[in-house]
Design an enzyme around this catalytic site. Structure first.
Site, short mmCIF file in Angstrom:
data_model
loop_
_atom_site.label_atom_id
_atom_site.label_comp_id
_atom_site.label_asym_id
_atom_site.label_seq_id
_atom_site.Cartn_x
_atom_site.Cartn_y
_atom_site.Cartn_z
N THR A 1 -3.28 -5.53 0.93
CA THR A 1 -2.68 -4.21 1.06
C THR A 1 -3.43 -3.35 2.07
O THR A 1 -2.85 -2.49 2.73
CB THR A 1 -2.61 -3.49 -0.30
N HIS B 1 19.58 28.61 -12.58
CA HIS B 1 20.31 29.69 -13.24
C HIS B 1 19.71 31.06 -12.93
O HIS B 1 18.48 31.24 -12.95
CB HIS B 1 20.31 29.49 -14.75
N LYS C 1 0.86 -1.19 0.00
CA LYS C 1 0.00 0.00 0.00
C LYS C 1 0.90 1.24 0.00
O LYS C 1 1.75 1.41 0.87
CB LYS C 1 -0.90 0.02 1.23
#
Length: 298
Positions: free
Chosen positions: A57, A250, A12
């Site tokens: 799960t 930059h 999960k």
């Protein structure tokens, strides 16, 4: 059978759990995003659909929340270790558990009264850890992402290769900025070893990382990266390997001459793309690298 099953795992993903610890009027908060991946004797569920070896799960999700109550959350690493050990030792078909955790930081809001239960989400990095356990040995890789840092001077870039496509002017005083994504691997692998103080380790790694960034007079982002990794390795004996992925954020000087103005390294255009991407691993001498080159594979 013309095909065979390769590597497989299930679990999960992204279980969001927030744990409040109440110490009288003072509260403490841990905010995690926990993903569970289990692997082992799972061939038959793929070949025939038999779920005889499959822990749902949904159960793994419930375990995350139950463990937050039963064990508390001392640190992202320790919580992941509890979970990984549980899944491998309680379910015979499961051979390996991998727990990934993102931790989101909150800062306490100061108030005039005695109550301390108000917080503001910190806008800095997200803390990360990945715990892998195979029943006998551990691998703990922690890290962070989205930590934006800048030096407004003490950075240059010149002397590089130039060809007919090169237009970038050499820079002898520039802004150096990046958004740090980093992982570091602990040399704690066995329960017989004393485990690190996970919280202190994270705080110290971040301190050395930022200290090296600030202290390095940089002639390249690569040089700064190496300085950051080296300082961590040199000062933190529990860590053997550090990998960085550093986008160069930059900042270009704006041409103000058309307006009759001189731009004396004062006004910049911050470009978000395209960007240079500098990546490297720094290792303790004699150690083999194990952190993936592509950090998205962690």
């Amino acid at each position: 059978m013309p095909t065979i099953l390769g590597q497989n795992q299930y679990g999960k993903a992204e279980n969001r759990v927030v744990k409040i610890t109440r110490d009288g009027a003072t509260h403490h908060i841990k905010d995690l995003n926990v993903s569970v991946a289990l692997s082992g004797d799972m061939e038959e569920v793929h070949y025939s659909g038999s779920n005889a070896n499959v822990l749902p799960t949904d159960t793994t999700k419930n375990t995350v929340y139950a463990f937050a109550k039963e064990h508390g959350i001392e640190s992202a690493e320790q919580f992941g270790i509890h979970l990984a050990r549980h899944f491998v030792t309680s379910q015979e078909p499961i051979r390996t558990a991998r727990i990934r955790v993102e931790e989101y930081s909150w800062e306490r809001i100061a108030t005039a009264g005695a109550d301390e239960h108000s917080f503001v989400r910190q806008g800095q990095e997200t803390r990360l850890t990945q715990i892998t356990y195979d029943g006998s040995s551990w691998e703990v890789v922690s890290g962070l992402k989205d930590l934006t840092v800048m030096n407004s001077t003490n950075s240059e870039f010149w002397g590089y290769v130039k060809d007919k496509y090169t237009t970038l002017p050499e820079a002898y005083d520039r802004i150096l900025a990046t958004e740090v994504s980093s992982r570091w691997r602990f040399n704690w692998t066995d329960d017989a070893q004393q485990a690190p103080d996970w919280e202190e380790s994270y705080a110290q790694v971040k301190k050395h990382m930022l200290g090296a960034f600030a202290d390095t007079y940089s002639l390249s982002l690569q040089q700064t990266l190496y300085a950051m990794g080296s300082r961590i390795i040199e000062n933190r004996g529990e860590i053997d390997e550090v990998r960085f992925s550093l986008p160069n954020k930059h900042h270009f000087l704006v041409d103000l001459e058309p307006f009759g103005l001189k731009n004396d390294n004062e006004v910049y255009f911050a470009a978000d793309r395209p960007y240079g991407l500098i990546e490297a691993t720094v290792l303790r001498d004699g150690v083999e690298p194990r952190i993936p080159v592509d950090l998205t594979n962690l």
